[in-house]
Design an enzyme around this catalytic site. Sequence first.
Site, PDB file in Angstrom:
ATOM      1  N   ASP A   1      41.245  38.799  32.022  1.00  0.00           N
ATOM      2  CA  ASP A   1      40.681  40.086  32.665  1.00  0.00           C
ATOM      3  C   ASP A   1      41.242  41.487  31.837  1.00  0.00           C
ATOM      4  O   ASP A   1      42.459  41.547  32.103  1.00  0.00           O
ATOM      5  CB  ASP A   1      40.890  39.908  33.884  1.00  0.00           C
TER       6      ASP A   1
ATOM      7  N   ASP B   1      35.646  46.722  30.649  1.00  0.00           N
ATOM      8  CA  ASP B   1      35.970  45.844  31.516  1.00  0.00           C
ATOM      9  C   ASP B   1      35.401  44.410  31.419  1.00  0.00           C
ATOM     10  O   ASP B   1      34.366  44.305  31.595  1.00  0.00           O
ATOM     11  CB  ASP B   1      35.613  46.317  33.091  1.00  0.00           C
TER      12      ASP B   1
END
Length: 412
Positions: free
Chosen positions: A284, A102
């Site tokens: 992201d 992430d």
Amino acid sequence: MLAKLRLLSAVVLTLTIHPLTNALVIDRDAAPIAFPVVKRVNMTGTTKLVEVDQARARALRERAQGKWDHHHPPPPVHVTNQVVTYVAQVEVDKQPFALIVDTGSSNTWVGAGLQQYNDTGKTSEGCVSVSYGSGYIFGAVYNGTVTLGRRLAIQKQTFGSAYFAIGFNDVDGILGIGPTDLTEGTIDPAPPSGLTPTVTDNAYTQRLIRHKEVCMFYAPAKSQSDPNGELTFGGSNPDKCTGSLNYVPITTVSPASSFVGIDLKKITFNGDVLSSAVTSGIVDTGTTLIYLPTDTFSAYQNATNATLDDNTGLLKITKEQYDELPPLNFHIGETTYGLTPNGQIWPRALNTLIGGEADAIYLVVGDSGAVSGSGLDFIIGYTFLERFYHCYDSQNNQAGFATTPYTHATTN
């Protein structure tokens, strides 16, 4: 230990870290360390993928704007369906875990799934708590060795072991590789600096990698289990690029500046400027689709004549409309990155896995829920990264992009 509440079944893109064929000598002069990526789809449920992404987007904005603290976060959205993640096979103190990779967070933690961390002989150094919009974790803090593959062993790495995790399924936790500042306020008692070094920070400090940089290569998947990419620590892999790797500074506009944030000069489509003012947003890996500010999204929907599909939450077009679809151009720095017609649609082989019709055509562009100029206007998710190579260089505070062999692929 509290029982886990696992509300989220996932579309899982699995990053499997295998030992490399040739022996590696890892030091500051070594080549970047690359690991293959495999895409695995595993999904059930009815919640729309868009709802999961938008919940995450709201949490990212509120976190950066300081609207909540980690000890009293807003409740996560109730989701029982899909999210797209990249999962690395990681060892923590020689115990195996499947962790989401992430760039939108920076804490590493384990224990969300059935695989628990064995803390025998270890002493907790505090508590960790982080909210992800569609998930939340509270747990104990330890220091140990985090190993990626057989040779990238990062010692004295701070990580969490979950007492309570909600919003995760089929994964064991998160490998956070975003900006270090995102760790502020997540650990109690706080470290002296207020920040917790990420795995990238410590790998660099321990001279395991040459540069404090992580690069990502993904290819559009044709099935539920495709070896479709690579994650590289310590630099880039030019073999995965077909053009030059162009860097832009991380934006100074808040709240995008808290993440892997960049500025877009404009967005164009079919010769028309959909967004003429400079806008700021983020890249992201924890987000699936591409989200434009509401005003730009409306202009895109009108230009494509797409309709909103109730079952998937995605824009839907006909085959005739697809045949006439022009590129969607993102002007980043001095370079234009054109998302081809095929790059703008969801893989049709995976339509039914998101609740869609097998032969329908769905667009991967959604509404971010923010207006242009709000400071986090757009989010570039994995569907964009399947077409363009991406690097996050935290050492020089910049983000890079390049074309790949799949930029113009027609696999979707």
